[in-house]
Design a protein around this motif. Structure first.
Motif, PDB file in Angstrom:
ATOM      1  N   ASP A 117       0.796  -1.223   0.000  1.00 50.64           N
ATOM      2  CA  ASP A 117       0.000   0.000   0.000  1.00 50.64           C
ATOM      3  C   ASP A 117       0.830   1.276   0.000  1.00 50.64           C
ATOM      4  OD1 ASP A 117       0.923  -0.663   2.507  1.00 50.64           O
ATOM      5  OD2 ASP A 117      -0.785   0.186   3.562  1.00 50.64           O
ATOM      6  N   ALA A 118       2.117   1.184   0.267  1.00 51.59           N
ATOM      7  CA  ALA A 118       2.964   2.382   0.325  1.00 51.59           C
ATOM      8  C   ALA A 118       4.399   1.997   0.009  1.00 51.59           C
ATOM      9  CB  ALA A 118       2.883   3.017   1.713  1.00 51.59           C
ATOM     10  N   ALA A 119       5.199   2.999  -0.286  1.00 54.55           N
ATOM     11  CA  ALA A 119       6.614   2.765  -0.562  1.00 54.55           C
ATOM     12  C   ALA A 119       7.353   2.465   0.746  1.00 54.55           C
ATOM     13  CB  ALA A 119       7.224   3.979  -1.240  1.00 54.55           C
ATOM     14  N   HIS A 120       8.266   1.544   0.695  1.00 54.63           N
ATOM     15  CA  HIS A 120       9.096   1.164   1.838  1.00 54.63           C
ATOM     16  C   HIS A 120      10.551   1.285   1.406  1.00 54.63           C
ATOM     17  CE1 HIS A 120       5.624  -0.556   3.930  1.00 54.63           C
ATOM     18  NE2 HIS A 120       5.267  -1.013   2.755  1.00 54.63           N
ATOM     19  N   ILE A 121      11.354   1.882   2.268  1.00 54.87           N
ATOM     20  CA  ILE A 121      12.779   1.981   1.976  1.00 54.87           C
ATOM     21  C   ILE A 121      13.541   1.341   3.124  1.00 54.87           C
ATOM     22  CG2 ILE A 121      14.732   3.493   1.488  1.00 54.87           C
ATOM     23  CD1 ILE A 121      12.701   5.599   0.538  1.00 54.87           C
ATOM     24  N   ILE A 122      14.367   0.386   2.782  1.00 56.12           N
ATOM     25  CA  ILE A 122      15.254  -0.247   3.754  1.00 56.12           C
ATOM     26  C   ILE A 122      16.660   0.249   3.443  1.00 56.12           C
ATOM     27  CG2 ILE A 122      16.154  -2.405   4.692  1.00 56.12           C
ATOM     28  CD1 ILE A 122      13.605  -3.755   3.437  1.00 56.12           C
ATOM     29  N   TYR A 123      17.212   0.993   4.373  1.00 59.01           N
ATOM     30  CA  TYR A 123      18.584   1.465   4.228  1.00 59.01           C
ATOM     31  C   TYR A 123      19.472   0.396   4.856  1.00 59.01           C
ATOM     32  CZ  TYR A 123      16.424   5.875   3.026  1.00 59.01           C
ATOM     33  OH  TYR A 123      15.669   6.849   2.416  1.00 59.01           O
ATOM     34  N   LEU A 124      20.252  -0.245   4.016  1.00 60.85           N
ATOM     35  CA  LEU A 124      21.073  -1.383   4.403  1.00 60.85           C
ATOM     36  C   LEU A 124      22.468  -0.890   4.776  1.00 60.85           C
ATOM     37  CD1 LEU A 124      21.161  -4.711   2.476  1.00 60.85           C
ATOM     38  CD2 LEU A 124      23.264  -3.656   3.192  1.00 60.85           C
ATOM     39  N   GLY A 125      22.749  -0.837   6.066  1.00 64.71           N
ATOM     40  CA  GLY A 125      24.061  -0.401   6.527  1.00 64.71           C
ATOM     41  C   GLY A 125      25.108  -1.455   6.228  1.00 64.71           C
ATOM     42  N   CYS A 126      26.180  -1.039   5.554  1.00 60.71           N
ATOM     43  CA  CYS A 126      27.229  -1.972   5.147  1.00 60.71           C
ATOM     44  C   CYS A 126      28.582  -1.272   5.182  1.00 60.71           C
ATOM     45  CB  CYS A 126      26.948  -2.505   3.749  1.00 60.71           C
ATOM     46  SG  CYS A 126      26.730  -1.227   2.489  1.00 60.71           S
ATOM     47  N   ARG A 127      29.634  -2.043   5.399  1.00 59.35           N
ATOM     48  CA  ARG A 127      30.974  -1.446   5.356  1.00 59.35           C
ATOM     49  C   ARG A 127      31.511  -1.383   3.943  1.00 59.35           C
ATOM     50  NH1 ARG A 127      34.283  -4.766   9.497  1.00 59.35           N
ATOM     51  NH2 ARG A 127      32.794  -6.319   8.861  1.00 59.35           N
TER      52      ARG A 127
ATOM     53  N   GLY B  16       8.410 -12.616  -4.028  1.00 59.07           N
ATOM     54  CA  GLY B  16       7.667 -12.289  -2.820  1.00 59.07           C
ATOM     55  C   GLY B  16       7.881 -10.879  -2.323  1.00 59.07           C
ATOM     56  N   VAL B  17       8.807 -10.137  -2.931  1.00 56.93           N
ATOM     57  CA  VAL B  17       9.100  -8.787  -2.486  1.00 56.93           C
ATOM     58  C   VAL B  17       8.293  -7.795  -3.310  1.00 56.93           C
ATOM     59  CG1 VAL B  17      10.902  -7.032  -2.254  1.00 56.93           C
ATOM     60  CG2 VAL B  17      11.397  -9.410  -1.676  1.00 56.93           C
ATOM     61  N   SER B  18       7.599  -6.913  -2.615  1.00 54.14           N
ATOM     62  CA  SER B  18       6.764  -5.912  -3.270  1.00 54.14           C
ATOM     63  C   SER B  18       7.604  -4.972  -4.127  1.00 54.14           C
ATOM     64  CB  SER B  18       6.027  -5.107  -2.195  1.00 54.14           C
ATOM     65  OG  SER B  18       5.435  -3.966  -2.754  1.00 54.14           O
ATOM     66  N   ALA B  19       7.017  -4.529  -5.213  1.00 53.90           N
ATOM     67  CA  ALA B  19       7.673  -3.535  -6.065  1.00 53.90           C
ATOM     68  C   ALA B  19       7.790  -2.204  -5.340  1.00 53.90           C
ATOM     69  CB  ALA B  19       6.895  -3.367  -7.364  1.00 53.90           C
ATOM     70  N   HIS B  20       7.099  -2.069  -4.221  1.00 55.62           N
ATOM     71  CA  HIS B  20       7.128  -0.838  -3.433  1.00 55.62           C
ATOM     72  C   HIS B  20       8.293  -0.805  -2.449  1.00 55.62           C
ATOM     73  CE1 HIS B  20       3.267   0.462  -4.959  1.00 55.62           C
ATOM     74  NE2 HIS B  20       2.791  -0.748  -4.724  1.00 55.62           N
ATOM     75  N   VAL B  21       9.158  -1.829  -2.475  1.00 53.25           N
ATOM     76  CA  VAL B  21      10.288  -1.912  -1.554  1.00 53.25           C
ATOM     77  C   VAL B  21      11.573  -1.523  -2.281  1.00 53.25           C
ATOM     78  CG1 VAL B  21      11.696  -3.433  -0.106  1.00 53.25           C
ATOM     79  CG2 VAL B  21       9.222  -3.721  -0.159  1.00 53.25           C
ATOM     80  N   SER B  22      12.278  -0.552  -1.708  1.00 52.40           N
ATOM     81  CA  SER B  22      13.597  -0.177  -2.216  1.00 52.40           C
ATOM     82  C   SER B  22      14.610  -0.508  -1.134  1.00 52.40           C
ATOM     83  CB  SER B  22      13.673   1.317  -2.512  1.00 52.40           C
ATOM     84  OG  SER B  22      12.769   1.667  -3.518  1.00 52.40           O
ATOM     85  N   ILE B  23      15.719  -1.089  -1.538  1.00 55.40           N
ATOM     86  CA  ILE B  23      16.808  -1.372  -0.604  1.00 55.40           C
ATOM     87  C   ILE B  23      17.992  -0.539  -1.044  1.00 55.40           C
ATOM     88  CG2 ILE B  23      18.304  -3.122   0.409  1.00 55.40           C
ATOM     89  CD1 ILE B  23      16.066  -5.174  -0.248  1.00 55.40           C
ATOM     90  N   VAL B  24      18.425   0.348  -0.150  1.00 56.43           N
ATOM     91  CA  VAL B  24      19.458   1.323  -0.472  1.00 56.43           C
ATOM     92  C   VAL B  24      20.672   1.077   0.416  1.00 56.43           C
ATOM     93  CG1 VAL B  24      20.020   3.784  -0.548  1.00 56.43           C
ATOM     94  CG2 VAL B  24      17.678   3.013  -1.070  1.00 56.43           C
ATOM     95  N   PRO B  25      21.813   0.690  -0.173  1.00 52.83           N
ATOM     96  CA  PRO B  25      23.014   0.510   0.646  1.00 52.83           C
ATOM     97  C   PRO B  25      23.535   1.848   1.171  1.00 52.83           C
ATOM     98  CG  PRO B  25      23.368  -0.293  -1.605  1.00 52.83           C
ATOM     99  CD  PRO B  25      22.046   0.375  -1.573  1.00 52.83           C
TER     100      PRO B  25
END
Length: 188
Positions: A27-37, A54-63
């Motif tokens: 139902d909404a945009a989701h952003i997961i900020y992936l902390g990485c070295r 299984g992952v919604s198109a509304h999910v962004s994963i940002v390193p």
């Protein structure tokens, strides 16, 4: 939901990122900020986790590159998050302090791992929380991932020591934990 997960490329952190991505609503945009070295490792994982059916198109994963032991790295990550939150017009909903180390090995003594462990597992959590707290929405969550070792160890402490730890400031708490660890290192 906007969430920042430190230590997001392996183990529990990776599972947290994967879990959030697979359970995010459509139902909404989701952003997961992936902390990485390492940005390349973070980008590869972001592409891998973000692609399953299984992952919604509304999910962004940002390193987001971050080394929790380096103040400049923490400040740069916070600045990048602040800029991103400003550009999308939404603050962070949660910070997951997951980055940590377990340095116990057969060939290492407890006394030699106290300071490196504290630098990541205590100082890193404090530095990241201080830097990210202003970016959280009102009512946002700070989630600290830890092992059960602290709970088990605290049950062996006397009431006065537990009270000292419960009421301590951050510097006093760090000093007390180091003192307790050094005392434990002297035991057989």
């Amino acid at each position: 939901m906007n969430v920042f997960v430190t230590g997001g490329t392996r183990g529990v952190g990776r599972a947290i990122v994967e879990g959030i991505a697979s359970h995010a609503g459509k139902d909404a945009a989701h952003i997961i900020y992936l902390g990485c070295r390492d940005k390349a490792v973070g980008a590869a994982l972001a592409a891998q986790v973000g692609s399953p059916a299984g992952v919604s198109a509304h999910v962004s994963i940002v390193p987001i590159v971050i080394d929790v032991t380096k103040r400049t790295s923490v400040a740069e990550a916070a600045a990048q998050l602040a800029a991103d939150c400003a550009s999308i017009g939404r603050p962070l909903d949660a910070l997951v302090n997951n980055a940590g180390v377990l340095l116990e090995r057969v060939d290492r003594t407890l006394s030699e791992i106290i300071e490196p462990t504290m630098c990541v597992n205590f100082d890193g959590v404090c530095a990241v929380t201080d830097a990210i707290l202003p970016l959280l929405r009102k009512g946002g969550q700070v989630i600290n991932v830890s092992s059960g070792a602290g709970t088990r160890a605290s049950s062996a402490l006397d009431a006065a020591t537990r009270a000292e730890l419960d009421g301590a400031s951050v510097p006093a708490l760090r000093a007390a934990v180091v003192r307790l660890a050094e005392e434990a290192a002297e035991l057989p």
